[in-house]
Design an enzyme around this catalytic site. Structure first.
Site, PDB file in Angstrom:
ATOM      1  N   ALA A  48      41.396  37.323  32.091  1.00 58.93           N
ATOM      2  CA  ALA A  48      41.442  38.662  32.246  1.00 58.93           C
ATOM      3  C   ALA A  48      41.004  38.636  33.780  1.00 58.93           C
ATOM      4  CB  ALA A  48      39.732  39.158  31.614  1.00 58.93           C
ATOM      5  N   LYS A  49      40.992  39.967  34.202  1.00 61.12           N
ATOM      6  CA  LYS A  49      40.360  40.198  35.746  1.00 61.12           C
ATOM      7  C   LYS A  49      39.976  41.629  35.903  1.00 61.12           C
ATOM      8  CE  LYS A  49      40.559  37.735  39.841  1.00 61.12           C
ATOM      9  NZ  LYS A  49      40.511  36.476  39.779  1.00 61.12           N
TER      10      LYS A  49
END
Ligand code: NAD
Length: 428
Positions: A117-118
């Site tokens: 994720a980011k």
């Protein structure tokens, strides 16, 4: 390969940005993947979820300003999402998507039980006061609250975010939950559930990966000549660990210039001088050299721990090192990668070499959840084991299939993710 069919309508096709780079990487890896997993491969080319949020804050002068924020969960097949939060004026959805996908790969390379994720906010944080930055962080944390949590998605620092930002983030989440939840973010201050060993973790991982590579190439670290680009969190820690292991750090470059000493620089003295003087020039027993000459220094090992796109077609032919280690993300351009390959230089890729940071983030999360904290010695020993095992897995895959370490790392990671995807099956 024509990727048109894989491009989502929410990205601009004529300005695809980093997501396109990632798609090309997956195309290159696909022919090497286990054939049984191929029906699932398109999973990798589509982020599972992308949330775009408006982040309004009241400025110190009373006006209201709006910023664009994102959180992308690329893949959650192997566990909750994990990846940093970036505050930068040029953050785009495409960039956050690509960074989230690279986190899927990195987490799978070191086999920590996370997806990728980011997150990010399109903002220049240098133009905000500390109070405005706190309001921005807290509002963003509440806007993405529906996606995050210690069992769902765990953010961490990235460019322009730090321990303090993580502390505000954790506080906001905790207040909304009605209970202190330290495990919602990593990279926190040690006083607030952060982990010992986190500061040096990425540099330590760089060092361990290099030791593993050097052993296989018959290069002794004791006496090896090491050049280091970038003297910040990653580069300084790596340089210090190399020097402590008997290597000679013969050159250092940062944004202020380049220095050399063929007999070896004293890394701690250089660090102290850099802190006091604000520049590398003038460090004890150090000769100032041109930034271009840094690349041609006589060295056995070159650590690239500054920025992306530093090793290019121009300087790659002049590099004398036998091992290039990517402490930074994406420091080698694809053209330079080819040149290094032709010249027989071993490149330890970023998704392996700099994974020590996320590995200790994983330890921080485990310690927060179990509310039991480990000593620095335990953390370093566990980090060394994970990095050593990951290096061996990538090296063996590369040898078995005749691949570069970069391709082998991607193949190993993609197969781990796709195997999890296949075993879970498709709902409904
Ligand atoms: P940092 O800001 O602490 O240090 C960056 C260093 O690069 C500084 O010494 C700076 O002077 C130098 N630098 C900047 N511009 C330069 C230029 N044009 N030429 C030469 N040197 C230059 O950052 P960091 O945390 O050490 O991160 C470095 C790289 O490692 C980044 O690519 C980052 O994404 C990556 N990385 C960091 C971590 C981590 O845990 N910190 C984890 C994984 C990857």
């Amino acid at each position: 390969m024509d990727n048109t069919a894989k491009i989502p309508s929410y990205l601009s096709r004529d300005r695809l940005g980093p997501w396109e780079t990632y798609l090309v990487q997956i195309d290159r890896v696909e022919p090497h993947l286990d054939r049984d997993l191929l029906p699932w491969v398109e999973t990798l080319t589509r982020p599972k979820r992308a949330l775009i949020v408006d982040v309004p804050i009241r400025l110190d002068n009373g006006e209201i300003a709006h910023f664009e924020g994102y959180r992308v969960q690329h893949n959650l097949s192997r566990g909750p999402g994990k990846g940093g939060i970036r505050f930068h004026p040029e953050v785009t959805l495409s960039e956050v998507m690509a960074l989230s996908a690279w986190m899927t790969i990195k987490n799978a390379v070191v086999n920590v039980p996370y997806g990728g994720a980011k997150g990010g906010i399109r903002v220049d944080p240098k133009k905000l006061s500390r109070e405005e930055l706190e309001r921005l962080t807290r509002r963003y944390a509440s806007e993405i609250n529906i996606l995050i949590g210690p069992e769902k998605d765990i953010p961490a620092p990235d460019i322009n975010t730090n321990e303090q930002v993580m502390a505000w983030f954790m506080d906001t989440y905790s207040v909304n939950q009605g209970k202190t939840t330290t495990g919602v973010v990593t990279g926190k201050p040690v006083a607030l559930g952060g982990s010992l060993g986190r500061h040096d973790a990425t540099g330590r991982g760089v060092f361990v990966a290099t030791v593993e590579a050097a052993r296989r190439l018959g290069i002794s670290i004791d006496g090896a000549r090491v050049a280091v680009q970038g003297f910040g969190n990653v580069g300084e820690a790596a340089a210090r660990l190399f020097a402590d292991a008997g290597a000679r750090v013969v050159a250092i470059q940062d944004e202020t210039g380049s220095i050399r000493n063929g007999h070896g620089l004293d890394v701690r003295q250089v660090r102290q001088h850099r802190q006091e003087a604000g520049t590398l020039a003038g460090a004890p027993a150090a000769e100032v050299i041109g930034n271009d000459d840094f690349w041609a220094v006589d060295a056995d090992i070159l650590v690239a721990a500054a920025l992306e796109n530093q090793i290019t077609e121009k300087n790659a032919p002049r590099i004398k090192a036998r091992i290039v280690v990517e402490g930074a993300n994406g420091p080698t351009t694809p053209a330079a990668d080819l040149i290094l390959q032709e010249r027989g230089v071993l490149v330890i890729p970023d998704v392996l070499a700099n994974a020590g940071g996320v590995t200790v983030s994983y330890f921080e999360w485990v310690q927060d959840i179990s509310a039991y904290f480990w000593s620095e010695e335990e953390i370093n020993a566990r980090l060394d084991k994970i990095m050593g095992d990951a290096f061996a897995a990538v090296w063996n895959a590369a040898q078995a299939k005749g691949l570069l370490l970069r391709t082998a790392a991607f193949v190993l990671a993609c197969e781990r993710v796709l195997m999890a995807r296949k075993l879970r099956g498709l709902y409904p």
